[in-house]
Design a protein around this motif. Structure first.
Motif, short mmCIF file in Angstrom:
data_model
loop_
_atom_site.label_atom_id
_atom_site.label_comp_id
_atom_site.label_asym_id
_atom_site.label_seq_id
_atom_site.Cartn_x
_atom_site.Cartn_y
_atom_site.Cartn_z
N ILE A 85 0.83 -1.21 0.00
CA ILE A 85 0.00 0.00 0.00
C ILE A 85 0.87 1.26 0.00
N ASN A 86 1.91 1.25 0.82
CA ASN A 86 2.79 2.42 0.87
C ASN A 86 3.62 2.58 -0.40
N THR A 87 3.89 1.48 -1.08
CA THR A 87 4.57 1.58 -2.37
C THR A 87 3.70 2.32 -3.37
N TYR A 88 2.40 2.05 -3.35
CA TYR A 88 1.50 2.75 -4.26
C TYR A 88 1.43 4.24 -3.93
N THR A 89 1.46 4.56 -2.63
CA THR A 89 1.48 5.97 -2.23
C THR A 89 2.75 6.65 -2.75
#
Length: 542
Positions: A167-171
């Protein structure tokens, strides 16, 4: 702590070959493999460095207690570690997450500061195990849960880390997207070659790949050396945060003359009280994951007292980030006429002018670095340690970091989760109900049951005192952990699907989930150990 400089019990690679009657000569015997699978396993096996506590499948150099020459973290390193975690786009939204519920901005800051201070107490107390015995969470958990059942709680922590890594990679990719639009405005016109079912666009996938390739080399840095990266990231990103803050203040006059600071709480009475408690519970769970595995970092501390700074730096840094976020989004509402809680959306609004695009590149570039540092510190290292504990013969911390990068960023397809899996996101937000009682058990075991002493070598011995029984499970820890999460399942199910009818009392009880889970598991585990002591583990540790 006992010495761990003994020679490894693993067999020597050398052999003896007779060259003449009555004489012999030592030579390196080339290993003989019967098939390709054995050759592959040998190639993948992590080299066992001298001094390992246990040979073969139970340990490797990264899993062993950290030797003195590698205990290099100081007080300043822990300050920068938490600044690294606090400086991230998501933490700028901490205040807004409470403000939209109906709380005043003052109460939002009180909840954030209080919640993170209480979390810092449990986190720092648990971190004493790492700074004293220099072992990671994966080894610590064996003392309370048993040498085999500990793998269950390790997997539980690993799953949530891998999920949030994706999820944080997508952010982070969204930050890259802001930069690409600012540098090349025509990027928004890039033809989308992906179908609607892909739940993403060509633009975002280009941004995603660029971000992933940029981040990937940093996974080679060993966790004990990440202290330098955390310091550099904090020093580079703080000016960007202050730059955005100055823009907000200068553009609106003083920054505090905005709708956010003019509105008080719209809730009253018991409704306000339960909103306060629910928000406090959310803040406790915000970094409740690290309360479990903080020893993955404190194991590198030179002295135990160097971790005490966490009592101050954690609540202070997160409260300030939330305050900055409230000032920025409130000012943006005055400027653009609409409330934009996401700082990345605000940066996109700057792309209307050349000067604004320069600012967007600078700010979004800092957010790329900020997001990467937070993801490495909060998710990647913990999951890599978990993989290392489960497969020590084949996976060390570097290999584990790269594996989590591909699992979290690609195998879990976070763009699909964000686009169409609201229930899964809610479930993962509530995942802390399983982690809170783990923290309670760990704290009770160290401070009350074992009187702050572990026999380190037995933590690596499958037949040692922490085996408890032939199943390698301490039933006291399992019962205490289960009592800590099972009553909360009805509330968690309702948060995922409101069609599940529950009473108001059950809903309120779920709002206290983290506090209940940690405290009850602490009390139950302590009581069970005094009522039914485990003779092997309660024996004198001479």
């Amino acid at each position: 702590m006992e010495s761990f400089n003994e020679k490894s019990d693993s067999p020597s690679a050398g052999g003896t070959v007779d060259v003449a009657a009555g004489s012999s000569l030592e030579v390196d015997a080339a290993p003989v493999y019967s098939n390709w699978l054995e050759r592959l396993k040998a190639a993948l096996q992590v080299e066992q460095q001298p001094g390992t506590f246990a040979p073969g499948r139970w340990s490797n150099a990264d899993l062993d207690p950290t030797p003195p020459e590698q205990q290099t973290w100081t007080t300043m390193n822990f300050i920068f570690y938490w600044l690294n975690d606090a400086i991230a786009p998501g933490n700028l939204r901490l205040g807004s997450s409470l403000y939209t519920v109906g709380l005043s901005w003052q109460l939002c800051l009180v909840i954030i500061a209080l919640g993170h201070f209480l979390m810092a107490i449990g986190l720092t107390l648990n971190g004493a195990v790492g700074s004293r015995f220099h072992i990671p969470y994966t080894i610590q958990s064996r003392a309370s849960f048993g040498i085999y059942f500990s793998f269950v709680v390790v997997v539980i922590r690993m799953v949530v880390a891998a999920f949030w890594y994706g999820i944080n990679t997508y952010t982070g990719a969204q930050c890259v997207h802001v930069i690409l639009v600012a540098l090349w405005p025509q990027f928004t016109n890039l033809h989308n070659a992906l179908p609607a079912s892909a739940n993403t666009t060509t633009q975002m996938m280009v941004s995603y790949i660029i971000y992933f390739l940029f981040v990937l080399p940093f996974h080679w840095i060993h966790p004990r050396r990440l202290r330098w990266f955390f310091a550099i990231k904090s020093l580079l990103c703080l000016p960007a945060i202050f730059g955005i803050l100055i823009w907000a203040c200068v553009t609106t006059g003083n920054g505090v003359d905005n709708p956010v600071f003019h509105r008080g709480s719209i809730l009253h009475g018991s409704e306000l009280g339960w909103a306060f408690m629910s928000g406090l519970n959310a803040m406790l769970g915000n970094y409740g994951t690290l309360a479990v595995n903080i020893n993955d970092f404190t194991r590198y501390a030179r002295r135990e007292r160097q971790t005490w700074v966490q009592f101050v730096i954690i609540p202070t840094s997160f409260m300030l980030m939330a305050l900055f976020g409230l000032i920025i989004v409130g000012s943006a509402e005055r400027i653009y006429g609409e409330l934009q809680w996401d700082v990345l959306s605000i940066m996109n609004s700057w792309n209307n002018t050349t000067k604004g695009r320069v600012g967007a590149v600078f700010a979004a570039g800092a957010m790329v670095l900020a997001q990467m540092g937070t993801n490495l510190g909060a998710n990647c290292v913990s999951a890599a340690n978990d993989l290392n504990a489960m497969f020590p013969r084949y996976i060390n911390l570097r290999r584990g970091s790269f594996l989590i990068a591909f699992i979290g960023a690609w195998a879990l397809t976070p763009w699909n989760i964000l686009a169409s899996a609201d229930a899964l996101l809610t479930f993962m937000d509530g995942y802390v109900v399983w982690l809170a009682p783990i923290t309670g058990v760990l704290l009770a075991d160290f401070y009350l049951v074992h009187n702050q002493f572990y026999k380190t070598r037995d933590l690596y011995d499958p037949k040692g005192r922490y085996r408890y029984n032939r199943f390698g499970t301490n039933w006291r820890a399992v019962v205490a952990w289960t009592v800590g999460w099972m009553p909360l399942l009805a509330g968690l199910a309702n948060s995922i699907n409101s069609a599940n009818k529950i009473t108001v009392g059950t809903e309120h009880f779920y709002s206290l989930g983290y506090m209940y889970g940690m405290s009850v598991s602490f009390v139950v585990y302590t009581g069970l150990n005094y009522a039914f002591p485990a003779n092997l583990t309660m024996a004198s540790d001479d």
